[in-house]
Design an enzyme around this catalytic site. Structure first.
Site, mmCIF file in Angstrom:
data_model
loop_
_atom_site.group_PDB
_atom_site.id
_atom_site.type_symbol
_atom_site.label_atom_id
_atom_site.label_comp_id
_atom_site.label_asym_id
_atom_site.label_seq_id
_atom_site.Cartn_x
_atom_site.Cartn_y
_atom_site.Cartn_z
ATOM 1 N N HIS A 216 0.847 -1.197 0.000
ATOM 2 C CA HIS A 216 0.000 0.000 0.000
ATOM 3 C C HIS A 216 0.881 1.245 0.000
ATOM 4 O O HIS A 216 1.752 1.413 0.863
ATOM 5 C CB HIS A 216 -0.934 -0.009 1.212
ATOM 6 C CG HIS A 216 -2.001 -1.046 1.089
ATOM 7 N ND1 HIS A 216 -2.360 -1.875 2.118
ATOM 8 C CD2 HIS A 216 -2.772 -1.392 0.023
ATOM 9 C CE1 HIS A 216 -3.326 -2.690 1.695
ATOM 10 N NE2 HIS A 216 -3.590 -2.412 0.433
ATOM 11 N N ARG B 101 -3.327 4.991 -1.840
ATOM 12 C CA ARG B 101 -3.137 3.640 -1.308
ATOM 13 C C ARG B 101 -2.888 2.613 -2.419
ATOM 14 O O ARG B 101 -2.176 1.632 -2.241
ATOM 15 C CB ARG B 101 -4.420 3.276 -0.543
ATOM 16 C CG ARG B 101 -4.540 1.862 -0.057
ATOM 17 C CD ARG B 101 -5.883 1.700 0.661
ATOM 18 N NE ARG B 101 -6.201 0.306 0.909
ATOM 19 C CZ ARG B 101 -5.867 -0.345 2.010
ATOM 20 N NH1 ARG B 101 -5.181 0.252 2.956
ATOM 21 N NH2 ARG B 101 -6.199 -1.611 2.172
ATOM 22 N N ASN C 49 -3.750 -5.190 -2.217
ATOM 23 C CA ASN C 49 -3.965 -6.243 -1.222
ATOM 24 C C ASN C 49 -5.425 -6.675 -1.145
ATOM 25 O O ASN C 49 -5.877 -7.232 -0.148
ATOM 26 C CB ASN C 49 -3.470 -5.798 0.155
ATOM 27 C CG ASN C 49 -2.788 -6.940 0.891
ATOM 28 O OD1 ASN C 49 -2.225 -7.835 0.266
ATOM 29 N ND2 ASN C 49 -2.855 -6.920 2.215
ATOM 30 N N ARG C 50 -6.163 -6.391 -2.225
ATOM 31 C CA ARG C 50 -7.509 -6.952 -2.399
ATOM 32 C C ARG C 50 -7.609 -7.642 -3.749
ATOM 33 O O ARG C 50 -8.670 -8.100 -4.125
ATOM 34 C CB ARG C 50 -8.580 -5.842 -2.327
ATOM 35 C CG ARG C 50 -8.599 -5.040 -1.041
ATOM 36 C CD ARG C 50 -9.083 -5.854 0.156
ATOM 37 N NE ARG C 50 -9.137 -5.027 1.349
ATOM 38 C CZ ARG C 50 -8.105 -4.815 2.163
ATOM 39 N NH1 ARG C 50 -6.933 -5.384 1.916
ATOM 40 N NH2 ARG C 50 -8.238 -4.041 3.226
ATOM 41 N N GLU D 166 0.532 -5.128 10.752
ATOM 42 C CA GLU D 166 0.078 -3.740 10.723
ATOM 43 C C GLU D 166 0.882 -3.014 11.792
ATOM 44 O O GLU D 166 0.757 -3.310 12.975
ATOM 45 C CB GLU D 166 -1.425 -3.637 11.033
ATOM 46 C CG GLU D 166 -2.332 -4.365 10.048
ATOM 47 C CD GLU D 166 -2.456 -3.673 8.696
ATOM 48 O OE1 GLU D 166 -1.878 -2.584 8.521
ATOM 49 O OE2 GLU D 166 -3.125 -4.248 7.818
HETATM 50 ZN ZN ZN Z 1 -1.570 -1.964 3.974
#
Ligand code: ZN
Length: 404
Positions: free
Chosen positions: A169, A225, A245-246, A369
């Site tokens: 991201h 992002r 990341n999707r 994270e």
């Molecule tokens: Zn991320």
């Protein structure tokens, strides 16, 4: 000619601008926490107003969301939140002048650097450690930038491989700072415990997994992002990019994880694997599948150690082992600076879940994270880079030990 490692000749760090572009001058960041459906609906409506945007996901009852409000609408937003009695906190009164700086030059752990500096750093490390490092590329981004992979190998090519990527991201700059710090520690640390990991593992590290988005977040929109690719909507309304990341083929778009709207920050793509950057990672991982022992992806924010999967809350067969290791790591991350990390599951469509489904012989697949828990979000101040790196090392050593 390249300088000798350790010297900074020719790499004097220079401030090249504020991180946040002028488009956010005077804008405020508010953390809002709806407690009722009525408040949630109101926030969603609020997000449609000009000058109001959410930098995270859509508001949900019980969850924090983060609103950016332009100076023209701030009073209106505050009044409106008050009227609906929605819990809120002004976390940043001027996002455009939040004191974050972007630098070029030789990497240090007290500033965020531009892409050229990051790539230069990788080159310097590879030239300085020809016996240990191979710097290669696993493909190119949509805009033609190299996806540089730094491989650390002290002899045997048959050792188990630990894969680590960061900055999938674009706006999560802390993730690549930590990725580079890990490289630095593995190559240059006097700590014999860290040096010994090179006898146990080969490390394949992709510090910049989304270079196009990263550059865009430096130069144009600090909260960008996604990638910068063309989508089905680009020719119609100009909306670009996919949430990398999707976009992996793992429970794609299930459970509202990701958006079908090409203009949304969380757009999952017109199909799975539309993004060159995702394909490059997938193909490379496939090429090392026989030796892959761990897939680890670095992100921010939230202070979480996430385990598969994003499909639902059903526990994977290896749940007990995963959660044991994740909890051990979370506890170790807390030691250096008392920051609390929690364990959990990600959204669907992540690289981690794809790796989990496709490389079951690897012992662990994790998503990090990093800091913080919602005060600064992706605008984590530069003076937190080194503490973040230190607490990451404390926990990742536990994971490396578990993988031995
Ligand atoms: Zn991320």
């Amino acid at each position: 000619m390249l300088p000798i490692v350790g010297l900074t000749v020719g790499f004097i760090s220079t401030l090249i601008g504020l991180t946040t572009s002028a488009m956010y001058d005077g804008h405020s960041m508010l953390r809002v926490t709806p407690q009722t459906k009525r408040q949630e609906d109101h926030l969603r409506d609020l997000g449609k107003h000009q000058g109001v945007s959410f930098i995270g996901g859509d508001p949900l009852v019980g969850d924090h969301s983060h609103v950016i409000a332009s100076p023209q609408v701030l009073d209106f937003v505050l009044e409106s939140l008050k009227k609906f009695e929605t819990e809120h906190l002004l976390t940043n009164p001027d996002v455009g002048r939040s004191g974050l700086e972007r630098m070029e030059g030789y990497i240090s752990w007290d500033a965020y650097y531009d892409l050229d500096s990051i790539n230069q750093y990788l080159t310097v490390q590879s030239v300085g450690h020809p016996d240990l490092v191979t710097l290669t590329t696993i493909g190119k981004s949509f805009e033609g930038r190299d996806l540089f992979l730094l491989k650390i190998n002290n002899g045997s090519t048959t050792k188990p491989i630990i894969w680590i990527d960061s900055n999938i991201h674009a706006r999560e700059w802390i993730s690549s700072a930590v990725g580079l710090y890990l490289i630095d520690q593995l190559l240059n640390s006097p700590d014999i415990e860290i040096q010994a990991y090179l006898d146990d593992f080969n490390f394949h590290i992709l510090p910049m997994a989304n270079p196009d988005g990263f550059v865009f977040s430096h130069l144009t929109d600090r909260f960008w992002r996604k990638t910068r690719s063309n989508t089905s909507a680009t020719a119609i309304n100009g909306c670009r990019g996919v949430d990398r990341n999707r976009n992996f083929d793992a429970y794609w778009l299930e459970n509202d994880g990701g958006s079908k709207d090409p203009c949304d920050l969380y757009f999952a793509g017109d199909a799975v694997f539309t993004e060159l950057e995702c394909i490059a990672i997938a193909q490379y991982l496939d090429s090392i599948r026989a030796n892959l022992i761990a897939y680890i992806s670095l992100h921010s924010w939230g202070q979480n150690v996430l385990i598969p999967t994003g499909r639902d809350s059903t526990q994977i067969p290896e749940y007990n082992e995963y959660i044991r290791i994740a909890n051990l790591a979370a506890a170790a991350h807390q030691i250096p600076h008392s920051m609390i990390y929690t364990t959990g599951n990600p959204a669907p469509g992540t690289s981690m879940d794809w790796a989990y489904l496709n490389f079951p012989s690897a012992k662990i697949h994790l998503t990090y994270e990093f800091r913080d828990k919602g005060q600064y979000t992706v605008l984590l101040p530069a003076d937190q880079i080194l503490p973040q790196c230190e607490e990451f090392m404390a926990g990742i050593k536990v994971i490396f030990d578990e993988l031995k």
